[in-house]
Design an enzyme around this catalytic site. Structure first.
Site, short mmCIF file in Angstrom:
data_model
loop_
_atom_site.label_atom_id
_atom_site.label_comp_id
_atom_site.label_asym_id
_atom_site.label_seq_id
_atom_site.Cartn_x
_atom_site.Cartn_y
_atom_site.Cartn_z
N GLU A 155 0.81 -1.22 0.00
CA GLU A 155 0.00 0.00 0.00
C GLU A 155 0.84 1.27 0.00
OE1 GLU A 155 -3.78 1.94 2.47
OE2 GLU A 155 -2.74 0.19 3.29
N GLU A 256 -12.95 3.00 3.54
CA GLU A 256 -11.99 3.23 4.62
C GLU A 256 -12.01 4.72 4.96
OE1 GLU A 256 -7.72 1.23 5.59
OE2 GLU A 256 -7.67 2.91 4.18
#
Length: 273
Positions: A155, A256
């Site tokens: 990520e 998120e």
């Protein structure tokens, strides 16, 4: 196409956090979701008691939701840490101890994506030493993910909020993805494309999607500024997700984002549009 054409899951480590962990899967189901994802829930322990793992597994199964993503142990998150795998000493050892635990837990619930946060730069440690340790640990994680038929996610975070994290651009994360795949020959390392983090870095999001959709294993969203629900900021998230779909991305889109000053159950009104 629009939001209605996407498969959304809820990140239970940022939404529904007003509830105890074991109540969150049912709350997500009550809000209409069929899938959830999680950061490693036990921030103090890479190897929690089996009873704790079993209780969370039962809560997810009882809620009737699918676990579609799980982070490996990443230190204090939320908090000062951004991963453990590149931190020499105790944190790296904790990450290694967690690898098989996380993989086995994911396998028990049919979860096919494991996210490995890289970790911050440490004062007094040569970045090259950290990168070598990171690659070694990511290779271990990729092999564990492959054992359960899962992908390993790498990520990009954003520099304003994570100034010590070295992967703060899409090309930086893609470079690690390629290194891991070259080292293992497995091809199961993929890019986690978080559109909020990329936008905070000032990246050209349509260009990133065009260039890296084929290497993307998971997508996460929040609006910017504010990291709130779609529509609370200025990101054209509907258009960006449409572009991703047209580029061939067929996976889940993780929600998120922060619910703001309201209960999480009320933070999905944008979906009804």
């Amino acid at each position: 196409m629009g939001f209605a054409e996407q498969r959304f899951n809820v990140n239970l480590s940022i939404l529904f956090t007003e509830l105890p962990l074991l109540e969150r899967p049912a709350a997500a189901a009550a809000a209409g979701f069929t899938a959830v994802e999680l950061w490693w829930p036990w921030v103090d322990s890479p190897t929690p008691e089996q009873s704790e793992l079993d209780a969370l597994k039962q809560a997810i199964e009882d809620a009737g939701v699918q676990l579609t993503g799980l982070n490996f142990y990443a230190g204090q998150l939320p908090g000062p840490d951004r991963g453990a795998l590149s931190i020499p000493g105790a944190e790296s050892e904790k990450f290694r101890a967690n690898i098989e635990v996380a993989a086995d837990f994911a396998r028990s619930l049919g979860c096919k994506a494991l996210n490995a946060l890289y970790g911050n730069r440490i004062d007094g440690v040569d970045p090259a030493e950290q990168d070598a340790l990171a690659l070694e640990n990511l290779v271990r994680a990729a092999r564990a993910a492959d054992r359960i038929g899962a992908i390993l996610l790498i990520e990009t975070l954003n520099k304003p909020e994570s100034p010590l994290y070295p992967l703060v651009s899409a090309p930086a994360a893609i470079g690690i993805v390629d290194k891991v795949n070259d080292a293992t020959g497995l091809g199961n390392a993929k890019f986690l494309m978080d559109l909020y983090h990329l936008s905070m870095n000032g990246e050209d999001l349509p260009a990133v999607i065009e260039e890296y959709a084929a290497k993307t294993g998971h997508v996460q969203i929040a609006d910017n500024p504010g990291r709130g629900a779609p529509g609370t900021g200025s990101l054209p998230l509907e258009d960006l997700l449409d572009q991703l779909k047209k580029a061939g991305y067929e996976g889940w889109v993780g929600l998120e984002y922060k619910p703001g000053d309201r209960p999480s159950a009320e933070a999905f009104d944008w979906l009804s549009r």
